[in-house]
Design an enzyme around this catalytic site. Sequence first.
Site, PDB file in Angstrom:
ATOM      1  N   SER A  13      47.688  -8.434 -20.356  1.00  0.00           N
ATOM      2  CA  SER A  13      49.080  -8.599 -19.903  1.00  0.00           C
ATOM      3  C   SER A  13      49.756  -7.243 -19.705  1.00  0.00           C
ATOM      4  O   SER A  13      50.551  -7.066 -18.775  1.00  0.00           O
ATOM      5  CB  SER A  13      49.889  -9.487 -20.855  1.00  0.00           C
ATOM      6  N   ASN A  14      49.424  -6.269 -20.554  1.00  0.00           N
ATOM      7  CA  ASN A  14      49.984  -4.920 -20.360  1.00  0.00           C
ATOM      8  C   ASN A  14      49.423  -4.280 -19.095  1.00  0.00           C
ATOM      9  O   ASN A  14      50.161  -3.646 -18.342  1.00  0.00           O
ATOM     10  CB  ASN A  14      49.689  -4.030 -21.572  1.00  0.00           C
ATOM     11  N   LEU A  85      39.684  -1.747 -27.172  1.00  0.00           N
ATOM     12  CA  LEU A  85      39.340  -1.839 -28.595  1.00  0.00           C
ATOM     13  C   LEU A  85      38.251  -0.886 -29.072  1.00  0.00           C
ATOM     14  O   LEU A  85      37.994  -0.792 -30.270  1.00  0.00           O
ATOM     15  CB  LEU A  85      38.951  -3.286 -28.945  1.00  0.00           C
ATOM     16  N   LEU A  87      36.574   2.822 -29.889  1.00  0.00           N
ATOM     17  CA  LEU A  87      36.985   4.199 -30.166  1.00  0.00           C
ATOM     18  C   LEU A  87      36.555   5.087 -28.988  1.00  0.00           C
ATOM     19  O   LEU A  87      35.407   5.024 -28.543  1.00  0.00           O
ATOM     20  CB  LEU A  87      36.306   4.672 -31.456  1.00  0.00           C
ATOM     21  N   ASN A 102      47.571   5.472 -25.719  1.00  0.00           N
ATOM     22  CA  ASN A 102      47.254   4.138 -26.234  1.00  0.00           C
ATOM     23  C   ASN A 102      48.542   3.461 -26.661  1.00  0.00           C
ATOM     24  O   ASN A 102      49.512   4.121 -27.034  1.00  0.00           O
ATOM     25  CB  ASN A 102      46.331   4.267 -27.452  1.00  0.00           C
ATOM     26  N   HIS A 104      49.896   0.621 -29.463  1.00  0.00           N
ATOM     27  CA  HIS A 104      49.495  -0.073 -30.684  1.00  0.00           C
ATOM     28  C   HIS A 104      50.619  -1.029 -31.084  1.00  0.00           C
ATOM     29  O   HIS A 104      51.797  -0.643 -31.064  1.00  0.00           O
ATOM     30  CB  HIS A 104      49.232   0.940 -31.805  1.00  0.00           C
ATOM     31  N   ASP A 145      44.015   5.460 -33.688  1.00  0.00           N
ATOM     32  CA  ASP A 145      45.469   5.379 -33.920  1.00  0.00           C
ATOM     33  C   ASP A 145      46.072   6.607 -34.599  1.00  0.00           C
ATOM     34  O   ASP A 145      47.081   6.509 -35.287  1.00  0.00           O
ATOM     35  CB  ASP A 145      45.812   4.129 -34.774  1.00  0.00           C
TER      36      ASP A 145
END
Length: 187
Positions: A13-14, A85, A87, A102, A104, A145
């Site tokens: 959706s993003n 998802l 790394l 990214n 989050h 993250d």
Amino acid sequence: MKKIIVLASGSGSNAENIIKYFKDSANVKVSYLLSNNPDAYALKRAESLGVNTMVFSRESFYNNGEVLKFLLGSQPDLIVLAGFLWLVPQDIVKAFPDRIVNIHPALLPKYGGKGMYGDKVHNAVLQNGERESGITIHFVNEHFDEGNTLFQATCSVEPGEDRASLVQKIHALEHTYFPKVIEQLLA
Ligand code: GAR
């Protein structure tokens, strides 16, 4: 024209929202959507909006350098992880310093790190009785993250709130702010 390459693993959706935001832009174009997941709905969304797509394997991302080669050849101004998802390996991070971002679905540094994605994040926020959650947009480094934060926005978590409604609030924040932060980075 500035070029964005979007990486997505799931629903997308993003990714769709970003593609639509820049569809008529004279300055910015989403040139490709890449996915590690051949079943990602993000691929269908991109294709239906006329964006090129490519699926890549673990081997080509981590071992034989094919994805890095593709990215270097495409010369993106920004690589955008939108629900991606895996790394990002060090060779790709190094090749694009401060050019990978990214999103989050929580207020990092809380609720981040390996295995913290999507519903797992929201479940943890609800289980811990947090009164607030939100989104973090950050540069990507070789750790999950942990890159520098560019932007955060918050939402309330009400007593008795369920996951579906929290997800809705977080997606609303993501859809409002992610394209704008990308636009600012490319300005
Ligand atoms: C988004 O909420 C994004 O923040 C999250 O996955 C969702 C993807 O939704 N990303 C992570 O959890 C990364 N650790 P979408 O596929 O509908 O864009």
